[in-house]
Design an enzyme around this catalytic site. Sequence first.
Site, mmCIF file in Angstrom:
data_model
loop_
_atom_site.group_PDB
_atom_site.id
_atom_site.type_symbol
_atom_site.label_atom_id
_atom_site.label_comp_id
_atom_site.label_asym_id
_atom_site.label_seq_id
_atom_site.Cartn_x
_atom_site.Cartn_y
_atom_site.Cartn_z
ATOM 1 N N TYR A 65 -13.922 -33.520 -27.651
ATOM 2 C CA TYR A 65 -15.020 -34.346 -27.132
ATOM 3 C C TYR A 65 -15.438 -33.958 -25.723
ATOM 4 C CZ TYR A 65 -15.630 -37.583 -30.984
ATOM 5 O OH TYR A 65 -15.959 -38.118 -32.197
ATOM 6 N N ASP A 75 -8.495 -41.181 -34.013
ATOM 7 C CA ASP A 75 -7.945 -40.149 -34.893
ATOM 8 C C ASP A 75 -8.223 -38.720 -34.425
ATOM 9 O OD1 ASP A 75 -10.657 -40.235 -35.268
ATOM 10 O OD2 ASP A 75 -10.533 -39.724 -37.381
HETATM 11 C C1 G6P Z 1 -13.825 -38.696 -34.916
HETATM 12 C C2 G6P Z 1 -13.635 -39.708 -33.848
HETATM 13 C C3 G6P Z 1 -14.225 -41.010 -34.278
HETATM 14 C C4 G6P Z 1 -15.675 -40.830 -34.697
HETATM 15 C C5 G6P Z 1 -15.804 -39.758 -35.748
HETATM 16 C C6 G6P Z 1 -17.268 -39.465 -36.022
HETATM 17 O O1 G6P Z 1 -13.058 -39.065 -36.021
HETATM 18 O O2 G6P Z 1 -12.303 -39.922 -33.490
HETATM 19 O O3 G6P Z 1 -14.112 -41.908 -33.201
HETATM 20 O O4 G6P Z 1 -16.175 -42.032 -35.216
HETATM 21 O O5 G6P Z 1 -15.186 -38.591 -35.309
HETATM 22 O O6 G6P Z 1 -17.378 -38.625 -37.103
HETATM 23 P P1 G6P Z 1 -18.755 -38.379 -37.857
HETATM 24 O O7 G6P Z 1 -18.365 -37.497 -38.976
HETATM 25 O O8 G6P Z 1 -19.243 -39.747 -38.300
HETATM 26 O O9 G6P Z 1 -19.687 -37.754 -36.884
HETATM 27 MN MN MN Z 2 -12.300 -41.675 -32.007
#
Ligand code: G6P
Ligand code: MN
Length: 441
Positions: free
Chosen positions: A265, A168
């Site tokens: 990222y 996402d």
């Molecule tokens: C995004 C990435 C996901 C990940 C998430 C973590 O949505 O696409 O792969 O799991 O961020 O988010 P958080 O709020 O749990 O750090």
């Molecule tokens: Mn992801």
Amino acid sequence: KSSVVIAGGGSTYTPGIILMLLDHLDRFPLRKIKFYDNDEERQKVIADACELIIHKNHPEIEFLATCNPEEAFTDVDFVMAHIRVGKYKMRELDEKIPMKYGVVGQETCGPGGIAYGMRSIQGVLDLVDYMEKYSPNAWLLNYSNPAAIVAEAMRRLRPHSKILNICDMPISIENNMLEILGFEKRSDIVTKYYGLNHFGWWYDVRDKEGNDLMPKLKEYVKENGYLVQSDIDSAKQHGDNSWNETYKMAKDIYAIDPDTLPNTYLKYYLLPDTVVEHTDPNYTRANQVMDTREKEVFTACRQIVEKNEFRGDELSLDEHASYIVDLATALKFNTYARMLLIVENNGIIENFDKTAMVEVPCLVSSAGPEPLFVGTIPTFQKGMMEEQVAVEKLVVDAWMEGSYQKLWQAIALSKTVPSVTVAKQILDDLYEVNKAYWPEL
Ligand code: G6P
Ligand code: MN
């Protein structure tokens, strides 16, 4: 009408996804929703609240929460998977162990992501096998992490299975692009992108008339990164402070190649020193999430069940997760929707390993994804991707062969790690705490 099973029923993302699914019933009608998890107690809290919401609003939809794979995977059209093997306690270690050595501590990037990959492969493999046994015609839509390593593992271990891996993050960034450009819907723009999961670049963004929107985006990103007003105002999934920082930092990773727009990222690979400097080694992202999202969602679910009532504002509808419906709808109704998916390269990026799992735009029909040709990519991106894809392949080698050596190589090769010595120290610490989850090395 479709029957879906959510694997990872006890996830705090589940209620938001349920509300989102119920909101999109007109285009993706459902006859059955099932939850599957291996943690009965955790799932029960989420499931009881969701069952109440479903029954009060859509009594025609059947609901079942179970820890029994046969019950869960029989008679389903889609498996929607967001499992987290080892839960947040292990995410915390994935983040803190590398930090001890001054290395990026992140759930999907660097050594933490590698450790998580070693745990996730078996978990997702089990889901694929249950699906093939009990509902062989179903599709598994996987957004469990680390998606890159999971995708490579499934490519090798289950090459013919109907699993699609999706992320996402590009969708969230594209939503911010819409706000920057003053557009409403994702379908108002057409984007071109290439890379690996959590590791890619946009190289073309246009409106429906074909006008080039890259100049306007670049001008904005150069100053502000992807940070937009709605991030500052709201509590949407990627709207807390830590995400705002990430969006802002995109301006510093943009500068190295002004021809493309980066996935956020990439900060872990291009600015690891800054990231480490700004991370508290004793209170990482896992701690933040455990202290906020985890507590809030569980409290809300317990209250809904206690009061036997859902007012509607206790849980938030995860509209940003509607990409899952877009994907399911494309497969079910043959829409040829254009979506970014993680697929085998096979010549789509001409000057890149054919067997790499790459993230590229695809047209999705009931036959599955049809990747769109990318062509030749520049040396800078190619070099970075080659290093990273080797890391991902070495992790899967290590898992399949039970090879300590290969896992050491994987960690050492990660751009986030400064030396083979540090790589070995991190590996030994990670192995120690992952004995219950990793194959024996
Ligand atoms: C995004 C990435 C996901 C990940 C998430 C973590 O949505 O696409 O792969 O799991 O961020 O988010 P958080 O709020 O749990 O750090
Ligand atoms: Mn992801």
